[in-house]
Write a protein that holds these residues in place. Structure first.
Motif, PDB file in Angstrom:
ATOM      1  N   ILE A 102       0.838  -1.208   0.000  1.00  0.00           N
ATOM      2  CA  ILE A 102       0.000   0.000   0.000  1.00  0.00           C
ATOM      3  C   ILE A 102       0.869   1.254   0.000  1.00  0.00           C
ATOM      4  CG2 ILE A 102      -1.635   1.336   1.380  1.00  0.00           C
ATOM      5  CD1 ILE A 102      -2.932  -1.278   2.216  1.00  0.00           C
ATOM      6  N   LYS A 103       1.945   1.237   0.763  1.00  0.00           N
ATOM      7  CA  LYS A 103       2.819   2.414   0.828  1.00  0.00           C
ATOM      8  C   LYS A 103       3.525   2.676  -0.500  1.00  0.00           C
ATOM      9  CE  LYS A 103       3.286   1.980   5.746  1.00  0.00           C
ATOM     10  NZ  LYS A 103       4.047   1.475   6.874  1.00  0.00           N
ATOM     11  N   ILE A 104       3.849   1.616  -1.229  1.00  0.00           N
ATOM     12  CA  ILE A 104       4.468   1.802  -2.546  1.00  0.00           C
ATOM     13  C   ILE A 104       3.454   2.361  -3.533  1.00  0.00           C
ATOM     14  CG2 ILE A 104       5.428   0.563  -4.531  1.00  0.00           C
ATOM     15  CD1 ILE A 104       6.833  -1.270  -2.497  1.00  0.00           C
ATOM     16  N   ILE A 110       3.450  12.155  -0.970  1.00  0.00           N
ATOM     17  CA  ILE A 110       4.041  13.429  -1.370  1.00  0.00           C
ATOM     18  C   ILE A 110       2.992  14.535  -1.362  1.00  0.00           C
ATOM     19  CG2 ILE A 110       5.131  14.653  -3.289  1.00  0.00           C
ATOM     20  CD1 ILE A 110       6.489  12.001  -4.004  1.00  0.00           C
ATOM     21  N   LEU A 111       1.813  14.229  -1.881  1.00  0.00           N
ATOM     22  CA  LEU A 111       0.750  15.223  -1.968  1.00  0.00           C
ATOM     23  C   LEU A 111       0.266  15.676  -0.593  1.00  0.00           C
ATOM     24  CD1 LEU A 111      -1.036  16.707  -4.040  1.00  0.00           C
ATOM     25  CD2 LEU A 111      -2.669  14.842  -3.815  1.00  0.00           C
ATOM     26  N   THR A 112       0.167  14.741   0.358  1.00  0.00           N
ATOM     27  CA  THR A 112      -0.353  15.082   1.691  1.00  0.00           C
ATOM     28  C   THR A 112       0.749  15.296   2.717  1.00  0.00           C
ATOM     29  OG1 THR A 112      -0.537  12.775   2.338  1.00  0.00           O
ATOM     30  CG2 THR A 112      -2.458  13.779   1.272  1.00  0.00           C
ATOM     31  N   LEU A 113       1.994  15.311   2.269  1.00  0.00           N
ATOM     32  CA  LEU A 113       3.159  15.489   3.145  1.00  0.00           C
ATOM     33  C   LEU A 113       3.214  14.422   4.238  1.00  0.00           C
ATOM     34  CD1 LEU A 113       3.107  19.373   3.480  1.00  0.00           C
ATOM     35  CD2 LEU A 113       4.475  17.979   1.938  1.00  0.00           C
ATOM     36  N   GLY A 114       2.800  13.212   3.907  1.00  0.00           N
ATOM     37  CA  GLY A 114       2.895  12.082   4.818  1.00  0.00           C
ATOM     38  C   GLY A 114       1.697  11.851   5.712  1.00  0.00           C
ATOM     39  N   LEU A 115       0.712  12.733   5.672  1.00  0.00           N
ATOM     40  CA  LEU A 115      -0.449  12.573   6.548  1.00  0.00           C
ATOM     41  C   LEU A 115      -1.331  11.380   6.163  1.00  0.00           C
ATOM     42  CD1 LEU A 115      -1.514  16.272   7.160  1.00  0.00           C
ATOM     43  CD2 LEU A 115      -0.339  14.713   8.714  1.00  0.00           C
ATOM     44  N   ILE A 116      -1.194  10.916   4.936  1.00  0.00           N
ATOM     45  CA  ILE A 116      -1.958   9.744   4.511  1.00  0.00           C
ATOM     46  C   ILE A 116      -1.525   8.508   5.295  1.00  0.00           C
ATOM     47  CG2 ILE A 116      -0.428   9.068   2.634  1.00  0.00           C
ATOM     48  CD1 ILE A 116      -4.210   9.015   2.417  1.00  0.00           C
ATOM     49  N   SER A 117      -0.341   8.542   5.888  1.00  0.00           N
ATOM     50  CA  SER A 117       0.133   7.391   6.663  1.00  0.00           C
ATOM     51  C   SER A 117      -0.759   7.131   7.875  1.00  0.00           C
ATOM     52  CB  SER A 117       1.576   7.597   7.107  1.00  0.00           C
ATOM     53  OG  SER A 117       1.667   8.668   8.020  1.00  0.00           O
ATOM     54  N   LEU A 118      -1.394   8.158   8.416  1.00  0.00           N
ATOM     55  CA  LEU A 118      -2.332   7.957   9.528  1.00  0.00           C
ATOM     56  C   LEU A 118      -3.501   7.093   9.084  1.00  0.00           C
ATOM     57  CD1 LEU A 118      -2.435  11.557  11.010  1.00  0.00           C
ATOM     58  CD2 LEU A 118      -1.215   9.566  11.903  1.00  0.00           C
ATOM     59  N   ILE A 144      -3.529   5.050   6.462  1.00  0.00           N
ATOM     60  CA  ILE A 144      -3.038   3.720   6.079  1.00  0.00           C
ATOM     61  C   ILE A 144      -2.790   2.871   7.310  1.00  0.00           C
ATOM     62  CG2 ILE A 144      -1.087   2.511   5.031  1.00  0.00           C
ATOM     63  CD1 ILE A 144      -1.004   4.753   2.951  1.00  0.00           C
ATOM     64  N   ASN A 145      -2.178   3.435   8.346  1.00  0.00           N
ATOM     65  CA  ASN A 145      -1.954   2.675   9.573  1.00  0.00           C
ATOM     66  C   ASN A 145      -3.270   2.324  10.259  1.00  0.00           C
ATOM     67  OD1 ASN A 145       0.798   2.656   9.267  1.00  0.00           O
ATOM     68  ND2 ASN A 145       1.108   4.491  10.486  1.00  0.00           N
ATOM     69  N   GLY A 146      -4.236   3.224  10.228  1.00  0.00           N
ATOM     70  CA  GLY A 146      -5.557   2.901  10.759  1.00  0.00           C
ATOM     71  C   GLY A 146      -6.225   1.787   9.979  1.00  0.00           C
ATOM     72  N   PHE A 147      -6.060   1.810   8.658  1.00  0.00           N
ATOM     73  CA  PHE A 147      -6.611   0.744   7.828  1.00  0.00           C
ATOM     74  C   PHE A 147      -5.951  -0.595   8.137  1.00  0.00           C
ATOM     75  CE2 PHE A 147      -6.094  -1.817   3.946  1.00  0.00           C
ATOM     76  CZ  PHE A 147      -7.428  -2.183   3.756  1.00  0.00           C
ATOM     77  N   LEU A 148      -4.634  -0.587   8.333  1.00  0.00           N
ATOM     78  CA  LEU A 148      -3.930  -1.830   8.637  1.00  0.00           C
ATOM     79  C   LEU A 148      -4.347  -2.387   9.997  1.00  0.00           C
ATOM     80  CD1 LEU A 148      -0.393  -0.927   7.277  1.00  0.00           C
ATOM     81  CD2 LEU A 148      -2.098  -2.420   6.232  1.00  0.00           C
ATOM     82  N   TRP A 208     -11.793   5.202  15.028  1.00  0.00           N
ATOM     83  CA  TRP A 208     -11.166   4.833  16.300  1.00  0.00           C
ATOM     84  C   TRP A 208      -9.909   4.019  16.023  1.00  0.00           C
ATOM     85  CZ3 TRP A 208     -12.385   7.962  19.725  1.00  0.00           C
ATOM     86  CH2 TRP A 208     -13.684   8.371  19.952  1.00  0.00           C
ATOM     87  N   GLY A 209      -9.925   3.258  14.953  1.00  0.00           N
ATOM     88  CA  GLY A 209      -8.728   2.520  14.540  1.00  0.00           C
ATOM     89  C   GLY A 209      -7.604   3.449  14.132  1.00  0.00           C
ATOM     90  N   VAL A 210      -7.953   4.557  13.492  1.00  0.00           N
ATOM     91  CA  VAL A 210      -6.937   5.544  13.098  1.00  0.00           C
ATOM     92  C   VAL A 210      -6.301   6.173  14.338  1.00  0.00           C
ATOM     93  CG1 VAL A 210      -6.578   7.766  11.942  1.00  0.00           C
ATOM     94  CG2 VAL A 210      -7.986   6.012  10.855  1.00  0.00           C
ATOM     95  N   VAL A 211      -7.120   6.534  15.304  1.00  0.00           N
ATOM     96  CA  VAL A 211      -6.596   7.120  16.549  1.00  0.00           C
ATOM     97  C   VAL A 211      -5.761   6.091  17.304  1.00  0.00           C
ATOM     98  CG1 VAL A 211      -7.244   8.121  18.769  1.00  0.00           C
ATOM     99  CG2 VAL A 211      -8.497   8.762  16.711  1.00  0.00           C
ATOM    100  N   ALA A 212      -6.252   4.849  17.364  1.00  0.00           N
ATOM    101  CA  ALA A 212      -5.508   3.789  18.048  1.00  0.00           C
ATOM    102  C   ALA A 212      -4.182   3.520  17.338  1.00  0.00           C
ATOM    103  CB  ALA A 212      -6.344   2.516  18.104  1.00  0.00           C
TER     104      ALA A 212
END
Length: 131
Positions: A60-62, A69-77, A79-83, A105-109
């Motif tokens: 997913i990260k690839i 790049i577009l969100t300056l890394g904020l999309i990782s929140l 993606i990690n919540g999705f994982l 709640w998964g994103v916050v966790a």
């Protein structure tokens, strides 16, 4: 050895997150439900989370690299919540595992788990020898 340390730290971080009642993230232990079963369940969930994060998270990260790049890394929140939510979906097929009541709640966790992993990563990182 690093994988085992990572699993133990993930299990501790998941346990800390499940203690916060507002987050609506629960762990259902193995059948008898004692303390040992809770620890084993946390270790199993952490191992599944580590594998999901390593395999699916890398893909997913690839694929989502332009979004990073577009969100300056904020999309990782997200993606990690999705994982984390995906780990809960995988373990919910059995009568034990992680239960995330809502995706957000998964994103916050996942954010809290990432912070705890970062702190323990700095503490447990092997130090370079000075010459």
């Amino acid at each position: 050895m690093r994988f085992l340390v990572r699993v133990v730290v993930n299990a501790f971080a998941i346990w800390i997150v499940t203690l916060i009642p507002v987050l609506q993230v629960d762990v259902t232990p193995f059948a008898p439900g004692g303390d040992l079963q809770l620890v084993l369940t946390l270790l199993a969930v952490a191992a599944i989370f580590a594998v999901v994060n390593t395999v699916i998270g890398t893909v997913i990260k690839i694929v989502a690299f332009p979004l990073y790049i577009l969100t300056l890394g904020l999309i990782s929140l997200l993606i990690n919540g999705f994982l984390l939510w995906l780990t809960a979906a995988i373990t919910s097929g059995w009568s034990w595992g992680l239960d995330v009541h809502h995706f957000w709640w998964g994103v916050v966790a996942a954010l809290l788990i990432g912070l705890i992993n970062g702190v323990f990563g700095m503490i447990l990182r092997p130090q370079k020898k000075k010459r």
